[in-house]
Design a protein around this motif. Structure first.
Motif, PDB file in Angstrom:
ATOM      1  N   HIS A 194      12.237 -18.584 -12.224  1.00 57.40           N
ATOM      2  CA  HIS A 194      12.037 -18.278 -10.802  1.00 57.40           C
ATOM      3  C   HIS A 194      11.117 -17.071 -10.603  1.00 57.40           C
ATOM      4  O   HIS A 194      11.105 -16.489  -9.508  1.00 57.40           O
ATOM      5  N   THR A 195      10.372 -16.691 -11.616  1.00 65.51           N
ATOM      6  CA  THR A 195       9.384 -15.626 -11.499  1.00 65.51           C
ATOM      7  C   THR A 195       8.166 -15.999 -12.337  1.00 65.51           C
ATOM      8  O   THR A 195       8.237 -16.863 -13.222  1.00 65.51           O
ATOM      9  N   TRP A 196       7.059 -15.305 -12.073  1.00 65.35           N
ATOM     10  CA  TRP A 196       5.805 -15.548 -12.791  1.00 65.35           C
ATOM     11  C   TRP A 196       5.201 -14.175 -13.109  1.00 65.35           C
ATOM     12  O   TRP A 196       4.575 -13.546 -12.262  1.00 65.35           O
ATOM     13  N   PRO A 197       5.374 -13.676 -14.336  1.00 64.35           N
ATOM     14  CA  PRO A 197       4.875 -12.339 -14.667  1.00 64.35           C
ATOM     15  C   PRO A 197       3.403 -12.343 -15.062  1.00 64.35           C
ATOM     16  O   PRO A 197       2.959 -13.167 -15.854  1.00 64.35           O
ATOM     17  N   VAL A 198       2.646 -11.413 -14.492  1.00 67.22           N
ATOM     18  CA  VAL A 198       1.215 -11.283 -14.792  1.00 67.22           C
ATOM     19  C   VAL A 198       0.866  -9.799 -14.931  1.00 67.22           C
ATOM     20  O   VAL A 198       1.541  -8.928 -14.366  1.00 67.22           O
ATOM     21  N   LEU A 199      -0.198  -9.528 -15.679  1.00 73.37           N
ATOM     22  CA  LEU A 199      -0.738  -8.178 -15.712  1.00 73.37           C
ATOM     23  C   LEU A 199      -1.207  -7.812 -14.314  1.00 73.37           C
ATOM     24  O   LEU A 199      -1.748  -8.647 -13.585  1.00 73.37           O
ATOM     25  N   ALA A 200      -1.011  -6.555 -13.941  1.00 73.81           N
ATOM     26  CA  ALA A 200      -1.311  -6.146 -12.570  1.00 73.81           C
ATOM     27  C   ALA A 200      -2.249  -4.949 -12.567  1.00 73.81           C
ATOM     28  O   ALA A 200      -2.524  -4.343 -13.603  1.00 73.81           O
ATOM     29  N   GLY A 201      -2.735  -4.613 -11.365  1.00 70.33           N
ATOM     30  CA  GLY A 201      -3.654  -3.507 -11.228  1.00 70.33           C
ATOM     31  C   GLY A 201      -5.071  -3.900 -11.611  1.00 70.33           C
ATOM     32  O   GLY A 201      -5.367  -5.079 -11.832  1.00 70.33           O
ATOM     33  N   PRO A 202      -5.976  -2.938 -11.703  1.00 66.30           N
ATOM     34  CA  PRO A 202      -7.363  -3.227 -12.085  1.00 66.30           C
ATOM     35  C   PRO A 202      -7.443  -3.868 -13.461  1.00 66.30           C
ATOM     36  O   PRO A 202      -6.550  -3.691 -14.302  1.00 66.30           O
ATOM     37  N   ALA A 203      -8.528  -4.596 -13.713  1.00 72.96           N
ATOM     38  CA  ALA A 203      -8.670  -5.354 -14.954  1.00 72.96           C
ATOM     39  C   ALA A 203      -8.646  -4.466 -16.190  1.00 72.96           C
ATOM     40  O   ALA A 203      -8.269  -4.924 -17.275  1.00 72.96           O
ATOM     41  N   MET A 214       3.801  10.941 -14.909  1.00 65.96           N
ATOM     42  CA  MET A 214       3.600   9.894 -13.894  1.00 65.96           C
ATOM     43  C   MET A 214       4.912   9.638 -13.165  1.00 65.96           C
ATOM     44  O   MET A 214       5.921   9.295 -13.776  1.00 65.96           O
ATOM     45  N   THR A 215       4.916   9.817 -11.838  1.00 64.73           N
ATOM     46  CA  THR A 215       6.098   9.487 -11.055  1.00 64.73           C
ATOM     47  C   THR A 215       6.126   7.987 -10.807  1.00 64.73           C
ATOM     48  O   THR A 215       5.116   7.297 -10.948  1.00 64.73           O
ATOM     49  N   ILE A 216       7.281   7.490 -10.405  1.00 63.40           N
ATOM     50  CA  ILE A 216       7.400   6.041 -10.214  1.00 63.40           C
ATOM     51  C   ILE A 216       6.544   5.584  -9.032  1.00 63.40           C
ATOM     52  O   ILE A 216       6.003   4.472  -9.041  1.00 63.40           O
ATOM     53  N   ASP A 217       6.362   6.445  -8.019  1.00 59.56           N
ATOM     54  CA  ASP A 217       5.487   6.066  -6.907  1.00 59.56           C
ATOM     55  C   ASP A 217       4.040   5.992  -7.357  1.00 59.56           C
ATOM     56  O   ASP A 217       3.312   5.059  -6.998  1.00 59.56           O
ATOM     57  N   ASN A 218       3.607   6.964  -8.150  1.00 58.40           N
ATOM     58  CA  ASN A 218       2.234   6.942  -8.655  1.00 58.40           C
ATOM     59  C   ASN A 218       1.993   5.753  -9.570  1.00 58.40           C
ATOM     60  O   ASN A 218       0.892   5.210  -9.625  1.00 58.40           O
ATOM     61  N   ALA A 219       3.025   5.336 -10.298  1.00 59.66           N
ATOM     62  CA  ALA A 219       2.870   4.248 -11.260  1.00 59.66           C
ATOM     63  C   ALA A 219       2.421   2.961 -10.591  1.00 59.66           C
ATOM     64  O   ALA A 219       1.667   2.174 -11.176  1.00 59.66           O
ATOM     65  N   THR A 270       0.896   2.633  -7.439  1.00 62.48           N
ATOM     66  CA  THR A 270      -0.060   2.790  -6.337  1.00 62.48           C
ATOM     67  C   THR A 270      -1.106   1.689  -6.337  1.00 62.48           C
ATOM     68  O   THR A 270      -1.433   1.108  -5.289  1.00 62.48           O
ATOM     69  N   GLU A 271      -1.655   1.356  -7.513  1.00 63.51           N
ATOM     70  CA  GLU A 271      -2.772   0.417  -7.574  1.00 63.51           C
ATOM     71  C   GLU A 271      -2.346  -1.043  -7.434  1.00 63.51           C
ATOM     72  O   GLU A 271      -3.211  -1.918  -7.366  1.00 63.51           O
ATOM     73  N   VAL A 272      -1.064  -1.301  -7.397  1.00 62.85           N
ATOM     74  CA  VAL A 272      -0.607  -2.673  -7.218  1.00 62.85           C
ATOM     75  C   VAL A 272       0.160  -2.834  -5.912  1.00 62.85           C
ATOM     76  O   VAL A 272       0.640  -3.924  -5.597  1.00 62.85           O
ATOM     77  N   ALA A 273       0.224  -1.772  -5.107  1.00 63.31           N
ATOM     78  CA  ALA A 273       1.043  -1.792  -3.893  1.00 63.31           C
ATOM     79  C   ALA A 273       0.596  -2.852  -2.904  1.00 63.31           C
ATOM     80  O   ALA A 273       1.426  -3.555  -2.305  1.00 63.31           O
ATOM     81  N   ALA A 274      -0.718  -3.003  -2.696  1.00 64.39           N
ATOM     82  CA  ALA A 274      -1.205  -3.957  -1.693  1.00 64.39           C
ATOM     83  C   ALA A 274      -0.857  -5.387  -2.071  1.00 64.39           C
ATOM     84  O   ALA A 274      -0.416  -6.176  -1.225  1.00 64.39           O
ATOM     85  N   VAL A 275      -1.047  -5.739  -3.329  1.00 67.73           N
ATOM     86  CA  VAL A 275      -0.710  -7.090  -3.779  1.00 67.73           C
ATOM     87  C   VAL A 275       0.794  -7.308  -3.703  1.00 67.73           C
ATOM     88  O   VAL A 275       1.268  -8.381  -3.305  1.00 67.73           O
ATOM     89  N   ALA A 276       1.568  -6.292  -4.088  1.00 66.87           N
ATOM     90  CA  ALA A 276       3.024  -6.415  -4.031  1.00 66.87           C
ATOM     91  C   ALA A 276       3.507  -6.619  -2.606  1.00 66.87           C
ATOM     92  O   ALA A 276       4.436  -7.403  -2.347  1.00 66.87           O
ATOM     93  N   ASP A 277       2.876  -5.945  -1.655  1.00 70.18           N
ATOM     94  CA  ASP A 277       3.248  -6.149  -0.247  1.00 70.18           C
ATOM     95  C   ASP A 277       2.919  -7.564   0.207  1.00 70.18           C
ATOM     96  O   ASP A 277       3.665  -8.178   0.982  1.00 70.18           O
TER      97      ASP A 277
END
Length: 452
Positions: free
Chosen positions: A241-250, A1-6, A8-15
């Motif tokens: 100053h951050t809020w960590p949550v599980l990301a990507g599909p459920a 798994m490349t770092i870009d592929n890692a 991909t599924e959270v990119a829209a929310v991160a943006d």
């Protein structure tokens, strides 16, 4: 798994996190709400932060369950770099606005996406690791001309260098579970001359800062809803100053997003949202209709304000009717009522179809005005005095109310058969107004304590 592929599924929310509040409706430089910008996830230069109290570092603590000795953590820290756009007239003087051939050019602050990546073995993180942040400055110029070709002015775009550090450290936790506490700290190490203004400090700030983490192979544990055995470990994690949550599909647990705004686990953008409006908590339909209602002059100013604002106006104007129709409401909070479903026709929890569950007045079996519920061994009803004791996994805003006194306003039942207690805060000066409008705060009975 490349770092870009890692990621991909959270990119829209991160943006959406990166550009949260970047530019607000009506997307014009002259709008009052866009006069004071850069409010989310700003890590100021350390020198300025130590002088002013502004945040200059953030910390994320999370629970990591690596699988195998070769497990690795992929890290991506994302932020915006401020780019100052300055307009010069034909004589080289700075001006707020220049109009040439019907096109307006405005001085403005743009934001350029930047990120720092690293892939680190978990075994290495046990000893601690450091990832540098080094983003160079830049300067570009663009000549502007009149229609006849004579010089009309110039646009200058300036970025200042960014300097920071990301530190990571994993710690073995006691017990048989093989879980680690992972700490990720982001520091802005830039200096800042004494007496600098916030506007000057923003030039070397990390803006909209957030972190993405992926583990391969392994998983992260939810901090808002951890397994019972991990609850003490989750409670001991301290993020600043951050809020960590599980990301990507459920179904995934190997991705984590640590954002400067409060999110639920596995945040997703609504599929109806097709335009980036820089406000993920707003109503897309409302913003879209308001943008369509802008005058031609207002749209022209928005387009001149920022290329991203121009993209919003263009995208909204191009929306076909079927997309606008999709924006007009969607219900995702209820399971479909069908045979075999959790509350289908054969379920003992199913309500008769003749009873509108959203209207307690139509169901004689419930009455929020007189219903009671046990808090401990004490029946509680409208008018009872209680102390709020929000439990683990509560809404983040409710956690701030722990220990406050409140008055019960109603005992209500939802469609799932769960009992909720509606309360008003005794120390809230607007309590009477809120009560008049039927606006309360809701808690489970186990989150309350009866007072004498």
């Amino acid at each position: 798994m490349t770092i870009d592929n890692a990621f991909t599924e959270v990119a829209a929310v991160a943006d959406a996190v990166l550009f949260e509040g970047y530019l607000l409706y009506p997307y014009r430089a002259s709008a009052q709400k866009n006069r004071i910008r850069w409010q989310w996830g700003v890590l100021a230069p350390r020198g300025y932060g130590e002088q002013s109290g502004e945040v200059w570092s953030s910390r994320t603590e999370c629970l990591l369950e690596p699988r195998g000795d070769d497990a690795r953590v992929h890290l991506r820290v994302r932020f915006l770099q401020l780019q100052q756009r300055t307009v010069l007239d034909a004589l080289g003087r700075e001006v707020e606005e220049l109009k040439l051939a019907g096109t307006r050019h405005l001085s403005w602050e743009e934001g350029l996406p930047r990120h720092v990546d690293a892939v680190l073995p978990v075994a290495e993180l046990l000893a601690g690791a450091t990832v540098p942040i080094r983003v160079p400055g830049s300067w570009t110029g663009e000549d502007l001309a009149h229609p006849d070709g004579t010089p009309g002015g110039r646009l200058l775009r300036t970025c200042w260098p960014l300097v920071g550090t990301v530190t990571l450290h994993a710690e073995d936790l006691p017990g048989p579970y093989g879980v680690l506490r992972l700490r990720v700290e982001v520091h802005n190490d830039a200096g800042c001359p004494s007496g600098s203004s916030r506007a000057e400090a923003l030039r070397t700030s990390l803006i909209g800062t957030h972190s993405l983490l992926a583990v391969e192979p392994g998983s992260f544990l939810s901090l808002t809803d951890p397994p019972q055995w991990a609850a003490p470990y989750a409670a001991a994690c301290e993020s600043l100053h951050t809020w960590p949550v599980l990301a990507g599909p459920a179904e995934r647990s190997d991705l984590l997003l640590s954002a400067p705004i409060i999110l639920a686990d596995h945040p997703q953008l609504a599929p109806e949202s097709t335009v980036e409006l820089f406000d993920g908590t707003e109503n897309d339909e409302l913003l879209t209709l308001r943008t369509l209602a802008l005058t031609d002059a207002e749209k022209a100013e928005a387009r001149a304000t920022d290329p991203r604002a121009a993209a919003i106006v263009d995208a909204v104007e191009a929306l076909p009717p079927e997309i606008l129709e999709r924006l007009h409401g969607a219900i995702r909070s209820m399971d479909p009522v069908s045979a075999g479903s959790r509350f289908g026709a054969d379920s003992p929890m199913a309500l008769p179809r003749t009873v509108p569950w959203w209207d307690p007045g139509a169901d004689a079996s419930v009455d929020p005005e007189t219903d009671t519920v046990l808090v401990g061994d004490v029946p509680v009803a409208k008018g009872s005095s209680v102390v709020l004791r929000p439990g683990r996994g509560c809404d983040a805003q409710d956690a701030f109310l722990a220990g406050m006194r409140a008055t019960v306003q109603a005992v209500v039942h939802d469609v799932d058969g769960t009992v909720h207690v509606a309360v008003s805060l005794d120390d809230d000066p607007a309590a009477d107004l809120q009560t008049t409008h039927g606006r309360f705060r809701y808690f489970r009975p186990e989150e309350l304590e009866v007072t004498g």
